[in-house]
Design a protein around this motif. Structure first.
Motif, PDB file in Angstrom:
ATOM      1  N   GLY A  48      -7.920 -17.515 -16.691  1.00 33.78           N
ATOM      2  CA  GLY A  48      -7.718 -16.137 -16.975  1.00 33.78           C
ATOM      3  C   GLY A  48      -8.100 -15.719 -18.479  1.00 33.78           C
ATOM      4  N   LYS A  49      -7.566 -16.566 -19.146  1.00 37.54           N
ATOM      5  CA  LYS A  49      -7.643 -16.324 -20.876  1.00 37.54           C
ATOM      6  C   LYS A  49      -9.384 -16.662 -21.229  1.00 37.54           C
ATOM      7  CE  LYS A  49      -6.797 -16.272 -25.363  1.00 37.54           C
ATOM      8  NZ  LYS A  49      -8.112 -16.651 -25.920  1.00 37.54           N
ATOM      9  N   LEU A  50      -9.651 -17.804 -20.608  1.00 34.98           N
ATOM     10  CA  LEU A  50     -10.895 -18.431 -20.910  1.00 34.98           C
ATOM     11  C   LEU A  50     -11.874 -17.228 -20.421  1.00 34.98           C
ATOM     12  CD1 LEU A  50     -10.650 -21.896 -20.021  1.00 34.98           C
ATOM     13  CD2 LEU A  50     -10.883 -20.980 -22.233  1.00 34.98           C
ATOM     14  N   LEU A  51     -11.502 -16.455 -19.070  1.00 36.59           N
ATOM     15  CA  LEU A  51     -12.699 -15.496 -18.692  1.00 36.59           C
ATOM     16  C   LEU A  51     -12.474 -14.500 -19.549  1.00 36.59           C
ATOM     17  CD1 LEU A  51     -14.368 -14.163 -16.344  1.00 36.59           C
ATOM     18  CD2 LEU A  51     -12.256 -13.734 -15.066  1.00 36.59           C
ATOM     19  N   ALA A  52     -11.438 -13.908 -20.060  1.00 39.59           N
ATOM     20  CA  ALA A  52     -11.624 -12.656 -21.010  1.00 39.59           C
ATOM     21  C   ALA A  52     -12.297 -13.237 -22.089  1.00 39.59           C
ATOM     22  CB  ALA A  52      -9.926 -12.425 -21.375  1.00 39.59           C
ATOM     23  N   ASP A  53     -12.257 -14.485 -22.894  1.00 37.69           N
ATOM     24  CA  ASP A  53     -12.925 -14.785 -23.920  1.00 37.69           C
ATOM     25  C   ASP A  53     -14.320 -14.763 -23.543  1.00 37.69           C
ATOM     26  OD1 ASP A  53     -10.476 -15.201 -25.141  1.00 37.69           O
ATOM     27  OD2 ASP A  53     -10.675 -17.213 -25.414  1.00 37.69           O
ATOM     28  N   ALA A  54     -14.759 -15.003 -22.365  1.00 39.55           N
ATOM     29  CA  ALA A  54     -16.175 -15.369 -22.218  1.00 39.55           C
ATOM     30  C   ALA A  54     -16.705 -14.028 -21.990  1.00 39.55           C
ATOM     31  CB  ALA A  54     -16.402 -16.081 -20.955  1.00 39.55           C
ATOM     32  N   LYS A  55     -15.928 -12.971 -21.207  1.00 38.08           N
ATOM     33  CA  LYS A  55     -16.325 -11.596 -21.206  1.00 38.08           C
ATOM     34  C   LYS A  55     -16.812 -10.983 -22.407  1.00 38.08           C
ATOM     35  CE  LYS A  55     -15.067 -10.701 -16.726  1.00 38.08           C
ATOM     36  NZ  LYS A  55     -14.183  -9.768 -15.707  1.00 38.08           N
ATOM     37  N   ILE A  56     -15.704 -10.930 -23.691  1.00 35.37           N
ATOM     38  CA  ILE A  56     -15.902 -10.922 -25.005  1.00 35.37           C
ATOM     39  C   ILE A  56     -17.174 -11.279 -25.512  1.00 35.37           C
ATOM     40  CG2 ILE A  56     -15.000 -11.008 -27.336  1.00 35.37           C
ATOM     41  CD1 ILE A  56     -12.374 -10.534 -26.174  1.00 35.37           C
ATOM     42  N   HIS A  57     -17.491 -12.520 -25.365  1.00 33.23           N
ATOM     43  CA  HIS A  57     -18.895 -13.165 -25.876  1.00 33.23           C
ATOM     44  C   HIS A  57     -20.136 -12.486 -25.271  1.00 33.23           C
ATOM     45  CE1 HIS A  57     -17.353 -16.119 -28.508  1.00 33.23           C
ATOM     46  NE2 HIS A  57     -16.263 -16.463 -27.617  1.00 33.23           N
ATOM     47  N   ARG A  58     -19.945 -12.160 -23.646  1.00 28.08           N
ATOM     48  CA  ARG A  58     -20.871 -11.716 -23.192  1.00 28.08           C
ATOM     49  C   ARG A  58     -21.245 -10.179 -23.406  1.00 28.08           C
ATOM     50  NH1 ARG A  58     -20.138 -10.633 -17.018  1.00 28.08           N
ATOM     51  NH2 ARG A  58     -18.882  -8.986 -17.993  1.00 28.08           N
ATOM     52  N   ASP A  59     -20.055  -9.429 -23.714  1.00 27.61           N
ATOM     53  CA  ASP A  59     -20.252  -8.025 -24.258  1.00 27.61           C
ATOM     54  C   ASP A  59     -20.824  -7.838 -25.482  1.00 27.61           C
ATOM     55  OD1 ASP A  59     -19.116  -7.272 -21.697  1.00 27.61           O
ATOM     56  OD2 ASP A  59     -17.124  -6.789 -22.687  1.00 27.61           O
TER      57      ASP A  59
END
Length: 129
Positions: A48-59
């Motif tokens: 869940g934390k990694l997903l949030a981090d990945a979404k920040i990078h994508r954004d």
């Protein structure tokens, strides 16, 4: 609150480790189910934390690419512009999707572990009663 955002490389490295563990076939041994269940529960939180981090990078990548490609994007129909924008973030989208799939796999494996543990409890009750 300071929150470390993992790099794409760090995210990918962790996902590879988790992936290799959850791909390992599990027996119906109750202790193994308990251990795997504990692992999956922890990895659900971590992914869940990694997903949030990945979404920040994508954004962040999407924002920078939209600015860089504004002229091209404004000339395209909205649906095409969205697909074009997604294509600009191909690697980031891959990591986001991978995080989501591993998180979901952990959820399913945790359900399977609960099922095995419940089955073992029922069998023990039948043997003792």
């Amino acid at each position: 609150m300071t929150n470390h955002i993992s790099t794409i490389e760090e995210i990918s490295k962790e996902l590879k480790l988790i992936q290799s563990t959850i791909e390992t076939e599990m027996s119906e041994d109750v202790q193994e189910a308990v251990d795997r269940g504990n692992y999956c529960a922890a990895q659900m939180a971590r992914t869940g934390k990694l997903l949030a981090d990945a979404k920040i990078h994508r954004d962040r990548k999407l924002n920078s690419q939209i600015i860089a490609q504004m002229k091209k994007l404004s000339a395209l129909p909205a649906t095409t512009a969205n697909k074009f924008a997604d294509a600009l973030c191909e690697d980031e989208n891959y990591i986001v999707n991978w995080c989501e799939r591993i998180n979901r796999a952990c959820t399913h494996q945790l359900d399977w572990c609960r099922t095995l543990i419940s089955k073992a409890k029922a069998e023990m009750s039948q043997m003792n009663g």
